[in-house]
Design an enzyme around this catalytic site. Structure first.
Site, PDB file in Angstrom:
ATOM      1  CG  ASP A   1     -97.723  63.512  10.479  1.00 32.50           C
ATOM      2  OD1 ASP A   1     -98.355  62.493  10.195  1.00 32.50           O
ATOM      3  OD2 ASP A   1     -98.006  63.734  11.548  1.00 32.50           O
TER       4      ASP A   1
ATOM      5  CG  ASP B   1     -94.618  65.556  17.343  1.00 34.15           C
ATOM      6  OD1 ASP B   1     -95.048  66.156  17.949  1.00 34.15           O
ATOM      7  OD2 ASP B   1     -94.875  64.257  17.945  1.00 34.15           O
TER       8      ASP B   1
ATOM      9  N   GLY C   1     -46.121  56.518  32.870  1.00 35.18           N
ATOM     10  CA  GLY C   1     -46.404  56.358  34.323  1.00 35.18           C
ATOM     11  C   GLY C   1     -45.943  57.383  35.144  1.00 35.18           C
TER      12      GLY C   1
ATOM     13  CB  SER D   1     -47.836  59.363  29.691  1.00 33.22           C
ATOM     14  OG  SER D   1     -48.810  59.641  30.945  1.00 33.22           O
TER      15      SER D   1
ATOM     16  CG  ASP E   1     -51.574  59.307  28.688  1.00 33.45           C
ATOM     17  OD1 ASP E   1     -51.214  58.284  28.196  1.00 33.45           O
ATOM     18  OD2 ASP E   1     -51.010  59.767  29.944  1.00 33.45           O
TER      19      ASP E   1
END
Length: 835
Positions: free
Chosen positions: A62, A114, A348, A379, A664
């Site tokens: 449909d 549906d 690190g 970081s 990071d």
């Protein structure tokens, strides 16, 4: 005659100052990046579809079609549903108002209706309407993959709207369009009738495509509010009255609705309408549309901001003096002779933070810290940077003080950060941020925990506050780097964008869009500031720069299983796919039609499970509302940083996202290199500090590969088998075949001669040998990534190792500085002299 030619420009300038007819020329020159462009009416007629698949085993589909243009926000059309048909015929016509200076990609979706479950998406077509020539009818048949036979016939017509030109601001990648502001004043000439079932009546107003979208207010009292929307947007204000106690919002007696088209609303003139509210007679809405300020709060441009350019001039004086001293030059360097030198520190965790203190301490002892103009980090290295820049004179003072401060805090137990008292304080601050309209996440909690572990107290510092450290050019300019990724539908390797942070501004290298650093977290729409929030403390940015929590399962899988060679192969494959798609669809104005077929519901759910980020960070997207230029992919600055296939699909790029998801950089490459290659910086020498335990050249090789695939001038990293087997304290790289590439001096984290020498040239006594022993093995080292508590002797050894490695490389650094002077001289052409 030559004298007259010389006077002509001056005479022309004087005439412009007094002649109104020439005023426009002068204004256009000043308003660089501003263009006036008409709008177009795009007519789309959905004709028919053929060979649609069956929705299930018992019946045919449909089908209906949804039409949407992201560049026409708030405009969404739906055809009627044709029941039980694999060959539906619609012949329905729809119109969009489009701006031809932006990339207009029409989204056509065929659904199967549906009544029991959610409608199924059968197919999706993306079509670049720039193929539609003005005034010429175009009929196009969209087809699926060669393996299927589905087809959709659509007819297009584009016509210019002469009375609707727009003033646009653009950097040829992003476009800011004109905004209007709808002032809505609600008042009542009568009394609101309340019943026991209806204690309070509310008015819901909706303006699709506006910044606000929906606003709800209480009837019975006067109030005024605003809607911001595209001036060229052909939309309407819709409203309805409802009861605040009606959870269903669909009470039959309170569904009175009304709509007000905004196109006829003349700027500056008021319109009054009555609200159809039987239970609240006399309710009125007074509407008035006004133009918004044309100035943007977002800086659209790839050039350096004026504050950074002014800083560079100040910093060159400091660098020139320092270079003269360390290189023992006979004459002072002129401003145009001063090379640009940058520090590039990777992440690190606490290991990177501690080692970076040692490297900076050594540079300060050697008198080299004042030679540096840029200082970039990611970081863990950003923890050092953020701490140091809390002191505006940090590089001019002995670093022993901040080093001792950090050593004391690293030696403390971190369990106190999780005490009940601390958890209560975190909860209170997060509640305060929520009250300030911040969207709090787990990453914000991580920010407070990290702050406590590193400092034991609140640090009342902001990123914009670091400008005090740059006022006299007394310190290098700090540059922090992060990645923007997709929140829930792609892994990081498939989509990532570099986001740069400095005390002056924050923005995307790819889009050339930046905001003042104090405005991160505030709300923007179409480049205008909508709501300003208080600037976050620096700890919340440190958590963003070291955000290791916003990973999905595929990111985790790649990090656990991928080798360096597999990573390189992955990147090469990605670049081949992009080059292949670019060669097919072109790089400028036209994008080939793409066809997408959704997977099954189970496949989509599994895909979402793998790619969602349950602990992702959220920050309001300051690109919200901005649209992509029609030729954005043809711009060199964009293509330099475009490194994924999604860059070919405008509706999937960051301007369409409501939020940023910042992580990071180690999710992709653990490097701060991209900041070194931003247009206008032109570095001559990079001091690269690597804090990897197991692979001292892995990040460098990845960075070289990435830069070369992106066309960035990075030196060749040629290493001998001996260097790979036993790395030295520093390695010098240059590329004579690429004169634009800077000289690079790389410092891996190694213990080569420090184990035998306490200072350069000073051999250790037998009693001192133990002090030179450091366990740098990845499996057993006390400097592992997840360790946030160091014994005082471990902190001291790592600090001294980093300090020693730089001081022991003094000759190599001086050689690199001389090469940088030569590199800068070769790259600086003398100005032409006109006789």
């Amino acid at each position: 005659m030559p004298r007259l030619q010389f006077l002509e420009p001056i005479q022309m300038l004087l005439k412009m100052l007094v002649d109104p007819a020439l005023q426009g020329k002068r204004r256009r020159f000043k308003a660089e990046g501003v263009v006036t462009s008409p709008c177009w009416q795009l007519t789309v007629k959905i004709l028919e579809a053929r060979n649609l698949p069956w929705a299930d085993l018992l019946s045919e589909a449909d089908p209906y079609v949804i039409l949407q243009l992201s560049t026409a926000p708030g405009t969404k059309f739906k055809t009627k549903t044709i029941t039980n048909s694999d060959h539906p015929v619609w012949n329905e016509t729809f119109t969009f108002c489009i701006q031809n200076q932006v990339k207009n990609v029409l989204e056509l979706r065929i659904y199967d209706e549906d009544s029991i479950k959610q409608d199924d998406l059968l197919f999706e077509f993306l079509y670049d309407v720039s193929e539609v020539l003005p005034g010429k009818l175009l009929q196009k048949t969209f087809t699926g993959s060669p393996m299927v036979s589905e087809e959709l016939d659509v007819e297009f017509l584009a016509e210019k709207i002469l009375d609707l030109p727009e003033n646009l601001i653009t950097n040829n990648v992003l476009v800011a369009r004109e905004l209007s502001c709808l002032h809505v004043h609600l008042y009542s000439t009568g009394s609101v009738v309340r019943t026991p079932e209806q204690e309070k009546l509310q008015l819901e107003l909706v303006l699709k495509g506006s910044y606000e979208d929906t606003q709800i207010l209480t009837l019975g009292s006067a109030s005024t509010f605003l809607f911001y929307y595209l001036t060229a947007q052909e939309t309407e204000l819709s409203g309805r009255v409802r009861s605040s106690t009606d959870n269903g919002w669909n009470s039959p007696s309170l569904t009175d609705q009304f709509t007000v088209p905004l196109k006829p609303l003349t700027k500056g003139k008021e319109m009054t309408i009555g609200v159809p509210a039987p239970y609240a007679p006399g309710v009125r809405l007074q509407l008035k549309a006004k133009s918004c300020p044309k100035d943007l709060a977002v800086h659209l441009g790839f050039n350096l901001c004026s504050e950074e350019q002014a800083f560079l001039s100040r910093r060159k004086q400091v660098v020139a003096k320092a270079l003269k001293q360390v290189l023992q030059l006979e004459e002072d360097l002129q401003e145009d002779e001063v090379p640009v030198i940058g520090i590039m520190a990777i992440g690190g965790g606490a290991r990177a933070m501690t080692s970076l203190y040692g490297h900076l301490f050594a540079l300060q002892k050697l008198g080299l810290l004042d030679c540096v103009t840029y200082f970039s980090g990611t970081s863990g290295s950003t923890w050092t940077m953020a701490h140091l820049y809390g002191n505006p004179e940090w590089s001019q003072q002995d670093l022993q003080g901040p080093i001792q401060y950090m050593q004391e805090h690293m030696a403390k137990s971190k369990m106190e950060a999780f005490s009940s008292e601390r958890l209560r304080s975190y909860h209170q601050e997060l509640n305060l941020r929520a009250q300030q309209w911040y969207s709090t996440t787990f990453v914000d909690l991580w920010a407070l925990v990290l702050e406590n572990m590193l400092h034991g107290q609140e640090v009342h510092q902001t990123l914009s506050g670091q400008r005090a450290a740059l006022e006299q050019g007394q310190n290098p300019l700090p540059l922090y780097l992060s990645l923007n990724v997709k929140e829930n539908n792609l892994e990081t390797l498939d989509f990532k964008e570099w986001v740069e942070f400095s005390p002056y501004e924050i923005g995307f290298l790819k889009y050339g869009a930046f905001i003042p650093s104090e405005l991160l977290g505030s709300d923007f729409f179409m480049g205008r500031l909508m709501r300003k929030l208080p600037e976050s403390r620096i700890c919340f940015l440190e958590a963003v720069w070291s955000n290791i929590f916003s990973l999905n399962l595929l990111d985790l899988w790649h990090s656990l299983t991928s080798s360096e060679e597999a990573w390189k192969q992955h990147i090469k494959e990605k670049m081949r796919n992009i080059e292949k798609e670019s060669s097919v669809s072109g790089t400028s104005s036209y994008l080939d039609t793409s066809w997408l077929q959704p997977g099954t519901a189970l496949a989509q759910a599994f895909n979402g499970f793998l790619k969602s980020r349950p602990l992702h960070q959220r920050s309001p997207n300051f690109l919200h509302g901005l649209q992509l230029h029609q030729d954005y992919r043809g711009q060199k600055n964009f293509s330099t940083w475009a490194d994924c296939q999604l860059d070919c699909t405008p509706s999937q790029l960051t301007p369409q996202e409501p939020q940023l998801c910042l992580v990071d950089t180690g999710y992709f490459i653990n490097t701060s290199c991209p900041s070194m290659f931003r247009q206008g910086r032109s570095l001559d020498l990079i001091l690269s500090f690597d804090y990897s335990l197991s692979s001292p050249f892995e990040v460098l090789h990845q960075t070289e590969l990435y830069c070369r695939t992106q066309g960035l001038p990075f030196p060749r990293v040629n290493l001998s088998p001996q260097d790979l087997h036993q790395p030295r304290e520093c390695h010098l790289f240059s590329d004579p075949d690429c004169p634009e590439a800077p000289v690079l001096l790389h410092f891996p984290l190694v213990n080569v001669s420090f184990k035998d020498y306490s200072d350069p040239g000073v051999r250790r006594s037998p009693a001192e040998l133990q002090a030179g022993h450091l366990d740098l093995s990845e499996a057993t080292s006390p400097y592992s990534f997840f360790n946030m508590t160091y014994k005082e002797e471990d902190f001291d050894r790592l600090l001294r190792l980093s300090d020693y490695n730089v001081r022991n490389s003094q000759d190599a650094i001086l050689q690199a500085l001389r090469m940088a002077l030569k590199h800068h001289a070769l790259g600086t052409k003398p100005p032409r002299v006109h006789m």
